[in-house]
Every structure is written in structure tokens, then in C-alpha cells.
Scaffold this motif. Structure first.
Motif, PDB file in Angstrom:
ATOM      1  N   ARG A  39       0.799  -1.336  -0.145  1.00  0.00           N
ATOM      2  CA  ARG A  39      -0.105  -0.690   0.143  1.00  0.00           C
ATOM      3  C   ARG A  39       0.635   1.315  -0.142  1.00  0.00           C
ATOM      4  O   ARG A  39       2.142   1.618   0.591  1.00  0.00           O
ATOM      5  CB  ARG A  39      -1.026   0.218   1.224  1.00  0.00           C
ATOM      6  N   PHE A  40       0.293   2.181  -0.834  1.00  0.00           N
ATOM      7  CA  PHE A  40       1.011   3.596  -0.678  1.00  0.00           C
ATOM      8  C   PHE A  40       0.302   4.332  -0.555  1.00  0.00           C
ATOM      9  O   PHE A  40      -1.137   4.962  -0.550  1.00  0.00           O
ATOM     10  CB  PHE A  40       1.287   3.649  -2.282  1.00  0.00           C
ATOM     11  N   VAL A  41       0.987   5.694   0.281  1.00  0.00           N
ATOM     12  CA  VAL A  41       0.280   6.801   0.404  1.00  0.00           C
ATOM     13  C   VAL A  41       0.329   7.600  -0.393  1.00  0.00           C
ATOM     14  O   VAL A  41       1.869   8.511  -1.494  1.00  0.00           O
ATOM     15  CB  VAL A  41      -0.097   7.758   1.961  1.00  0.00           C
ATOM     16  N   VAL A  42      -0.449   8.258  -1.548  1.00  0.00           N
ATOM     17  CA  VAL A  42      -0.354   9.084  -2.326  1.00  0.00           C
ATOM     18  C   VAL A  42      -0.668  10.928  -2.473  1.00  0.00           C
ATOM     19  O   VAL A  42      -2.056  10.702  -1.732  1.00  0.00           O
ATOM     20  CB  VAL A  42      -0.966   9.035  -3.524  1.00  0.00           C
ATOM     21  N   SER A  43       0.270  11.797  -1.783  1.00  0.00           N
ATOM     22  CA  SER A  43       0.146  13.522  -1.788  1.00  0.00           C
ATOM     23  C   SER A  43       0.791  13.979  -2.614  1.00  0.00           C
ATOM     24  O   SER A  43       1.100  13.650  -3.490  1.00  0.00           O
ATOM     25  CB  SER A  43       0.818  13.241  -0.941  1.00  0.00           C
ATOM     26  N   TYR A  44      -0.039  15.598  -2.602  1.00  0.00           N
ATOM     27  CA  TYR A  44       0.268  16.087  -3.347  1.00  0.00           C
ATOM     28  C   TYR A  44       2.054  16.823  -2.897  1.00  0.00           C
ATOM     29  O   TYR A  44       1.911  16.746  -1.958  1.00  0.00           O
ATOM     30  CB  TYR A  44      -0.793  18.239  -3.901  1.00  0.00           C
ATOM     31  N   CYS A  45       2.895  16.924  -3.579  1.00  0.00           N
ATOM     32  CA  CYS A  45       4.149  18.104  -3.049  1.00  0.00           C
ATOM     33  C   CYS A  45       4.710  18.810  -4.363  1.00  0.00           C
ATOM     34  O   CYS A  45       4.113  19.552  -4.545  1.00  0.00           O
ATOM     35  CB  CYS A  45       4.628  16.368  -2.698  1.00  0.00           C
ATOM     36  N   GLY A  46       5.557  19.511  -3.345  1.00  0.00           N
ATOM     37  CA  GLY A  46       6.358  20.047  -4.264  1.00  0.00           C
ATOM     38  C   GLY A  46       5.571  21.618  -4.577  1.00  0.00           C
ATOM     39  O   GLY A  46       5.223  21.944  -3.555  1.00  0.00           O
ATOM     40  N   ILE A  51       3.272  14.958  -7.505  1.00  0.00           N
ATOM     41  CA  ILE A  51       2.082  14.092  -6.548  1.00  0.00           C
ATOM     42  C   ILE A  51       3.664  13.370  -6.187  1.00  0.00           C
ATOM     43  O   ILE A  51       4.796  12.856  -7.007  1.00  0.00           O
ATOM     44  CB  ILE A  51       1.984  13.040  -7.506  1.00  0.00           C
ATOM     45  N   CYS A  52       3.677  12.363  -5.108  1.00  0.00           N
ATOM     46  CA  CYS A  52       4.689  11.971  -4.409  1.00  0.00           C
ATOM     47  C   CYS A  52       3.560  10.810  -3.064  1.00  0.00           C
ATOM     48  O   CYS A  52       2.436  10.655  -3.457  1.00  0.00           O
ATOM     49  CB  CYS A  52       4.750  12.966  -3.073  1.00  0.00           C
ATOM     50  N   ALA A  53       4.554   9.716  -3.756  1.00  0.00           N
ATOM     51  CA  ALA A  53       4.089   8.645  -3.283  1.00  0.00           C
ATOM     52  C   ALA A  53       5.300   7.536  -1.747  1.00  0.00           C
ATOM     53  O   ALA A  53       6.724   8.083  -2.279  1.00  0.00           O
ATOM     54  CB  ALA A  53       3.939   7.700  -4.061  1.00  0.00           C
ATOM     55  N   LYS A  54       4.291   7.090  -0.852  1.00  0.00           N
ATOM     56  CA  LYS A  54       4.550   6.890   0.861  1.00  0.00           C
ATOM     57  C   LYS A  54       4.772   5.309   0.731  1.00  0.00           C
ATOM     58  O   LYS A  54       3.319   5.085   0.521  1.00  0.00           O
ATOM     59  CB  LYS A  54       5.054   7.415   1.272  1.00  0.00           C
TER      60      LYS A  54
END
Length: 128
Positions: A39-46, A51-54
């Protein structure tokens, strides 16, 4: 499927996947591979459009040392918009950088694609 292949596929999906619906969709949220191994958490970044994914979770059989080392770390950092509901960027994993893409197919489906050398892979995700 190894986590590296999953991550590589995630990266490539940012631009080579099937087109998404005409409306702008949000990638923000928790996503799981359709095989259920990670599982990954995707968020807006920069600048707020990237997008970023952890990587946040691994199924027991996917908990290999190289995968566990990536837990709670960004595997996608700053993928840039590449079209409607698409982002292109790189994925960093185990010292490697892989070019890839993420495409939102619909509100609850995302496809990731990535290539390393000549080997390419697609991975499908569902929203959790």
C-alpha cells in the motif's frame, strides 16, 4: 512480483497508461496493488501539482529486507503533470532511479508503469 517491479511499474504508469476520464481526478489517498502485497499513500507535493508516494504497508510475504527498508519512505517524489490525470517522474528504489508514469484511470483505479533498461512493467492499483 517484487516490490522493485511494483515500484518501477508505478513510476512508468505516469505517462504510458490508458487515458483517464475527461474530468480531473485526484490521486491523493491510499492505494493498494490489486494483488494486495503493498500500500502507498499518494499526496500532492512540490508546487502543489506534483505527486509523491510513500510505501506504508507490506503484506507478510512481501516483507523481504529490501522491501522493509523502503517502508515509510518516498518512492515517488515530485512527479510532474504530463497530461490530464497523468504524472511523469522517477522512482527511487535500492539505489536505482527508474523513469515512469502514473495515470488515474478513474476515481478508484490507478495504473503505474515503469521501465528499467529494457524491462517494463505495469501495475494496477485500487483506492483503499
Amino acid at each position: 512480483m517484487t516490490l522493485f517491479k511494483t515500484i518501477a511499474a508505478l513510476a512508468l504508469a505516469i505517462g504510458l497508461a490508458a487515458p483517464a476520464a475527461a474530468q480531473d481526478l485526484s490521486p491523493v489517498g491510499t492505494w493498494q496493488t490489486t494483488t494486495g502485497e503493498s500500500r502507498f499513500v499518494v499526496s500532492y507535493c512540490g508546487d502543489g501539482t506534483q505527486i509523491c508516494a510513500k510505501l506504508t504497508w507490506l503484506r507478510r510475504d512481501a516483507r523481504k529486507p529490501e522491501n522493509v527498508a523502503m517502508l515509510n519512505k518516498l518512492v515517488v517524489n515530485g512527479a510532474r503533470p504530463a497530461g490530464e490525470n497523468q504524472w511523469r517522474g522517477t522512482v527511487k528504489y535500492d539505489g536505482q532511479t527508474v523513469d515512469g508514469s502514473v495515470t488515474l484511470v478513474d476515481e478508484d483505479s490507478m495504473q503505474l508503469s515503469g521501465c528499467m533498461l529494457i524491462a517494463c512493467k505495469n501495475v494496477d492499483f485500487v483506492r483503499r
